[in-house]
Each structure stands twice: as C-alpha cells, then as structure tokens.
Scaffold this motif. Structure first.
Motif, PDB file in Angstrom:
ATOM      1  N   ALA A  89       0.729  -1.178   0.130  1.00 54.41           N
ATOM      2  CA  ALA A  89       0.089   0.043   0.100  1.00 54.41           C
ATOM      3  C   ALA A  89       0.867   1.283  -0.148  1.00 54.41           C
ATOM      4  N   GLY A  90       2.158   0.949  -0.140  1.00 55.76           N
ATOM      5  CA  GLY A  90       3.239   2.061  -0.069  1.00 55.76           C
ATOM      6  C   GLY A  90       3.287   2.857   1.386  1.00 55.76           C
ATOM      7  N   GLY A  91       2.949   2.017   2.270  1.00 54.66           N
ATOM      8  CA  GLY A  91       3.328   2.487   3.607  1.00 54.66           C
ATOM      9  C   GLY A  91       4.721   2.136   4.153  1.00 54.66           C
ATOM     10  N   SER A  92       5.471   1.486   3.540  1.00 54.56           N
ATOM     11  CA  SER A  92       6.926   1.206   3.805  1.00 54.56           C
ATOM     12  C   SER A  92       7.818   0.951   2.794  1.00 54.56           C
ATOM     13  N   ASP A  93       8.940   1.121   2.862  1.00 52.17           N
ATOM     14  CA  ASP A  93       9.913   0.611   1.838  1.00 52.17           C
ATOM     15  C   ASP A  93      10.345  -1.048   2.146  1.00 52.17           C
ATOM     16  N   MET A 207       8.609  14.851  12.651  1.00 55.30           N
ATOM     17  CA  MET A 207       9.517  16.026  12.073  1.00 55.30           C
ATOM     18  C   MET A 207       9.249  15.544  10.556  1.00 55.30           C
ATOM     19  N   SER A 208       8.747  16.677   9.791  1.00 60.09           N
ATOM     20  CA  SER A 208       8.923  16.737   8.195  1.00 60.09           C
ATOM     21  C   SER A 208       9.789  17.322   7.838  1.00 60.09           C
ATOM     22  N   ASN A 209      10.091  17.173   6.655  1.00 66.60           N
ATOM     23  CA  ASN A 209      11.375  17.873   5.859  1.00 66.60           C
ATOM     24  C   ASN A 209      12.694  17.476   6.573  1.00 66.60           C
ATOM     25  N   VAL A 210      12.811  16.370   6.807  1.00 66.96           N
ATOM     26  CA  VAL A 210      14.162  15.880   7.243  1.00 66.96           C
ATOM     27  C   VAL A 210      15.087  15.340   6.380  1.00 66.96           C
ATOM     28  N   ASP A 211      16.370  15.432   6.176  1.00 63.77           N
ATOM     29  CA  ASP A 211      17.195  14.824   5.362  1.00 63.77           C
ATOM     30  C   ASP A 211      17.572  13.615   5.983  1.00 63.77           C
ATOM     31  N   VAL A 212      16.800  12.636   6.004  1.00 66.62           N
ATOM     32  CA  VAL A 212      17.027  11.441   7.192  1.00 66.62           C
ATOM     33  C   VAL A 212      18.536  10.906   6.481  1.00 66.62           C
ATOM     34  N   ARG A 213      18.852  10.792   5.252  1.00 70.07           N
ATOM     35  CA  ARG A 213      20.240  10.272   4.867  1.00 70.07           C
ATOM     36  C   ARG A 213      21.328  10.875   5.371  1.00 70.07           C
ATOM     37  N   PRO A 247       8.794   6.133   4.125  1.00 71.44           N
ATOM     38  CA  PRO A 247       9.109   6.085   2.966  1.00 71.44           C
ATOM     39  C   PRO A 247       9.795   7.155   2.284  1.00 71.44           C
ATOM     40  N   GLY A 248      10.887   6.891   1.477  1.00 68.25           N
ATOM     41  CA  GLY A 248      11.276   8.175   0.885  1.00 68.25           C
ATOM     42  C   GLY A 248      12.192   9.077   1.949  1.00 68.25           C
ATOM     43  N   ASP A 249      12.238   8.655   3.119  1.00 71.39           N
ATOM     44  CA  ASP A 249      13.323   9.166   4.026  1.00 71.39           C
ATOM     45  C   ASP A 249      13.101  10.594   4.123  1.00 71.39           C
ATOM     46  N   THR A 250      12.145  10.919   4.181  1.00 72.58           N
ATOM     47  CA  THR A 250      11.765  12.573   4.436  1.00 72.58           C
ATOM     48  C   THR A 250      11.277  13.043   5.765  1.00 72.58           C
ATOM     49  N   ASP A 251      10.672  12.013   6.477  1.00 68.76           N
ATOM     50  CA  ASP A 251      10.025  12.264   7.726  1.00 68.76           C
ATOM     51  C   ASP A 251      11.094  11.402   8.939  1.00 68.76           C
ATOM     52  N   ALA A 252      11.029  11.916  10.093  1.00 71.75           N
ATOM     53  CA  ALA A 252      11.731  11.340  11.449  1.00 71.75           C
ATOM     54  C   ALA A 252      10.348  11.355  12.281  1.00 71.75           C
ATOM     55  N   ILE A 253      10.183  10.187  12.725  1.00 77.05           N
ATOM     56  CA  ILE A 253       9.099   9.802  13.755  1.00 77.05           C
ATOM     57  C   ILE A 253       9.903   9.632  14.959  1.00 77.05           C
ATOM     58  N   CYS A 254       9.929  10.771  15.796  1.00 76.56           N
ATOM     59  CA  CYS A 254      10.980  10.605  17.039  1.00 76.56           C
ATOM     60  C   CYS A 254      10.547  10.044  18.280  1.00 76.56           C
TER      61      CYS A 254
END
Ligand code: FAD
Length: 459
Positions: A89-93, A207-213, A247-254
């Motif tokens: 469903a696109g909820g995980s990589d 947190m959104s707009n995070v550069d997770v990599r 997915p996409g490594d844009t958000d960090a769920i802290c």
C-alpha cells in the motif's frame, strides 16, 4: 450514606451476541480478530481510538520490531501478511538493518520494519473488513460481563451511551488487561512499591522535511556526543536520538521524550504525562533544528494522539515467562508464538536503556495467555503472563502479532466448544496456526531461516 460514593442502577442495552469479541485493536488485537474470523467465528473488535493499530498508529511508534532474532524470522502468518500489505500500500519501503538507540551507551543492531502510521490505519481497516470483523471504534471497554463466574461479554461506553456485548469467548488485547483484571484474573503491575520503578513513557512526534540520509551518515560517536550535549543542556530527555524513517526518508518519527514516575492506570497521572511530553517536545524540536545534521529545515508535523506506555498490568497465568526461559531456550509442548527480542528495559528515573539480544528465538506457550481458572477469556499482547524482565523482550509489536494470532485462533476454537481451560486442544490449535503460516517452533524457525529470509536494506 457515604457522600464520596454514589450508587448507580443501570439498565444497559445488549447490542449483540458474538462468538468472539476482541477488546483493543492494537498490534495484537487486530491480528487476533482477523485470526478468529478466519477460524470461522463471528467477531467484534472494540477499540477506544478512532483507528486500529494501537501503539503503532495512535501512539505513532512507527516501526515493527520483534520480527527477527538476528536474521531468523520469528513472525509468519497474519502478522507477516500485515507487513506485506503495508508495503504493497506504499506505507513502507520494507525491512531495514537498523541500530536501535544508536546514540545510547549500548545500541543493538536489528532488522526493523519502519512505516508510515497513516497507511497502517487504512490497511488495518482493510484487513478487518475483508475478514468480516465487525469493528466498533470510539468505544471504551469499561468492564466484563460476568455470568456464572465466567466472562460472558463486555460493557462499553461510546457516543451512543453504555452498551453490553455478549461473547462466547473474549480476547483481552487492551495491553492493560482491562477485562481480565476486572474479571478477577490475578495480575501484577499495580503494586504501590512500583511507583518510580516503572519504565518511562514516551510521547512520539513527527518531524517533516528531514534529510534522513544526512543524519544516518553521521558516525555513531558524533551522534552520541550530540545526544549527551543535549542532555547536559537540558534540551533532550534521554541519551538517544532515536527515530523511525518513513518511505522516501523525508520524515523522522521521533521517540525522544521520556516521562518518569507515572502510573499509566491513573487518569490524572496519565493527563500529566501527555502535558509533560508536549513540554519536552517544545524543547527537543529547536534542539534538533539547531544541532542535528539533517534536521536544519525540519518542521514539527504531528504529535501522537496518545502517550506511549511501556508497562502496566500483566496477568499471572498458567505459566509466567521468565528471562531464564528466554535465555535458556526453553521448549514448550504448548508453544504458540515466537519471541525475537531485543530485551529492552528502559531505566526508571534515568536516561539509559538495558538493551540486548537473546541468543535465539524463544518460544511462548499458550499457558502465558490463559488465566488459571476463569473461563471465557484469553489475554494477549503486552499483558500476557511474564516477569517484568521477560516482558521487556516479549512486548514488541512483532511478538504481539504472533500472540494475537494464537489468541484469536484459540478463541475461535473455544467459542465453537473445541477448547476449554481444562482441555485447551493444544494440538489442534498448533495445527491451525501452522496451516495459517504462523511460526511456533524455535527449532523450525532457525532451520527455515534461509527460506524465510527477507531483503533488509541499510537504515
Ligand atoms: C514509546 C514506546 C516505544 C516502543 N517502541 C517499539 C518499537 O520500536 N517497535 C515495536 O515493535 N514495539 C515497540 N514498543 C512496544 C509496543 O508498541 C507495545 O508493547 C505493543 O504495541 C503491544 O501491543 P498490544 O497490542 O498489546 O498493545 P497496543 O498496541 O498498545 O494496543 C492496545 C489497544 O487497546 C486499546 N485499548 C486499551 N484500553 C482500551 C479500552 N478500555 N477500551 C477499548 N480499547 C482499549 C488501545 O487504544 C490500543 O489500540 C514501544 C512501546 C512504547 C510505549
């Protein structure tokens, strides 16, 4: 008349009669309801939140762990199917190799399954609906319906008022043993001397707009130095910068707040925990933006609907799982679920965590889910019969799903008269679980490790 107590006389409408009712729609309850329905039972699932998923969704704890011990998969059946559905469903990589509590003194590398909790809510609805489960959300279970000493249903309250539902079998998947405790099943976890000894609570935020990599690329020593600096300055709540990626490594769920000394079964204290958690988030967010690579442009995108609770009641069932069972690799003739670990006990009052991996998958017997004498109920998830330490290794959501699968399948058998406390029909139950893909033998899981392996990318 005692002025501090009022006596009410209630006429409570009975809404319906089910073969199996599952109280609590978290990791364990969702899987239990689907398992019971697939076992042929007419099933209701009653949940106080507005969505299913439990701590994964309302608590925003956005990674399933406990699915792998090292590289040995310990979860099959409906729990594993849930992960496949979330990914589709696109909820995980998919699965990742992830270092848990990396900035702490004793991190552990595991295989996790990070996800977007919003997609999990949708997939959980789909799975329950397709199985034919009647779901009742926004409905707080307030107690058992008892008849002739056995659990015969539950009482709930929702916007329609107070209602009763009758059941042949009830699965208590509330995490707090809400029904079991009120029905008279012996339990531990509420003793006054536990005050200040319980594991801390955590209010999760996104947190959104995070550069997770960019964050993941920082060496561990630097992460630890940042975390200790944040602690020294009073801006971080514990020595960790733990977060789950979407997915996409844009958000960090802290998972960075840490709230001590709370009895999560006390309404006033639970309220205070939410408020303290939000105060902590108020100081953690600017610390992340100003000091942590990858978070420079991040924004606070959400706070979990409920504070995450690690420890409340546990029933005292027919067997109590111990650390010795886990470490010694004890085999049980009535094994119905596998635990993977890690053993994970957060320091009460402090900033550390006791984190280590058991040497191998461990078996959990049906006897940990069954009361000693009260019929009509089976307990699953965080509240099964285990010592405090063993619970630290058996409370992860992967394990909660296997337990739920077993509890739901058992409830369906018991509702149709094929299993009782006296004769729990262990062989039939194990046959049913195996036929539905569940992994219930530690030796077999180890032998099938290659066959059951998954691709796990770096975090
Ligand atoms: C902060 C924190 C971090 C964690 N980190 C991880 C992690 O990274 N990965 C992992 O796998 N596990 C993690 N865990 C452990 C894990 O989330 C829980 O132990 C697990 O969710 C237990 O599953 P459960 O189904 O028993 O309970 P839950 O998932 O909590 O589900 C219980 C459900 O019952 C409902 N309920 C409770 N009372 C009632 C009532 N009276 N009426 C109606 N419904 C009710 C709740 O709303 C909830 O939906 C963490 C836990 C916490 C608190």
């Amino acid at each position: 008349m005692n002025a501090s107590v009022i006596t009410e006389t209630l006429n409570t409408p009975v809404l319906d009669h089910y073969d199996v009712i599952v109280a609590g729609g978290g990791a364990s309850g969702l899987i239990a309801a689907v398992a019971a329905a697939r076992g042929g039972a007419r099933v209701a699932l009653v949940e106080r939140a507005g969505c299913l998923g439990g701590t994964a969704t309302s608590g925003m704890v956005a990674q399933y762990i406990g699915l792998f011990n090292s590289t040995v998969r310990c979860v099959g059946g409906i729990g594993f199917e849930l992960t496949r559905r979330i990914e589709a469903a696109g909820g995980s990589d998919g699965f990742r190799r992830y270092t848990l509590a990396e900035a702490s003194a004793n991190p552990v590398t595991i295989i996790n399954f990070p996800f977007n909790p919003e997609v999990v809510k949708i997939v959980a609805d789909d799975m329950a609906r397709e199985a034919g489960v009647d779901v009742l959300l926004h409905s707080r279970v307030v107690g058992p319906l008892m008849e002739d000493g056995r659990v015969a249903g539950l009482l709930l309250e929702n916007v329609s008022g107070r209602r009763a539902l009758r059941s042949r079998m009830l699965v208590d998947a509330t995490g707090d043993a809400v029904i079991a405790a009120a029905a008279g099943v012996p339990y531990v976890g509420e003793e006054p001397e536990l005050r200040d000894k319980r594991q801390p609570l955590t209010l999760v935020f996104r947190m959104s707009n995070v550069d997770v990599r960019a964050f993941r690329a920082i060496p561990r020593e630097r992460k630890r130095a940042i975390a200790l600096d944040g602690l020294r300055r009073g801006q971080l709540a514990w020595e960790s910068l733990s977060f789950c990626s979407t997915p996409g490594d844009t958000d960090a769920i802290c998972l960075m707040s840490r709230i001590h000394g709370i009895d999560a079964l006390d309404g006033a204290q639970l309220t205070r925990a939410e408020q303290i958690g939000r105060q902590q988030i108020k100081t953690i967010v600017p610390f992340l933006r100003e000091n942590v690579p990858g978070f420079e442009k991040s924004v606070l995108a959400g706070i979990a609907e409920r504070v995450g609770i690690r420890e409340t009641r546990r029933i005292v069932g027919r067997h109590t799982l111990t650390t010795e069972d886990i470490v010694g690799g004890k085999r049980f003739a009535d094994a119905v679920a596998l635990g993977a670990g890690p053993m994970d006990l957060h320091e009460a009052g402090g900033t550390g965590v006791d984190l280590w991996m058991p040497p191998a998958p461990f078996e959990i017997p049906l006897a940990c889910l069954l009361p000693q004498s009260i019929e009509g109920i089976v307990v699953t998830g965080r509240a099964i019969s285990a010592t405090r330490e063993a619970n630290g290794g058996a409370r992860h959501m992967g394990t909660a799903m296997c337990l739920g699968h077993a509890a739901g399948a058992y409830a369906a058998l018991a509702a149709s008269g094929q299993a009782t406390l006296e004769n729990p029909a262990v062989d039939t139950l194990r046959q049913v679980l195996r036929s539905q893909g569940a992994l219930i033998s530690a030796d077999e899981a180890v032998a099938a490790a290659d066959e059951n392996a998954v691709q796990a990318r770096p975090a």
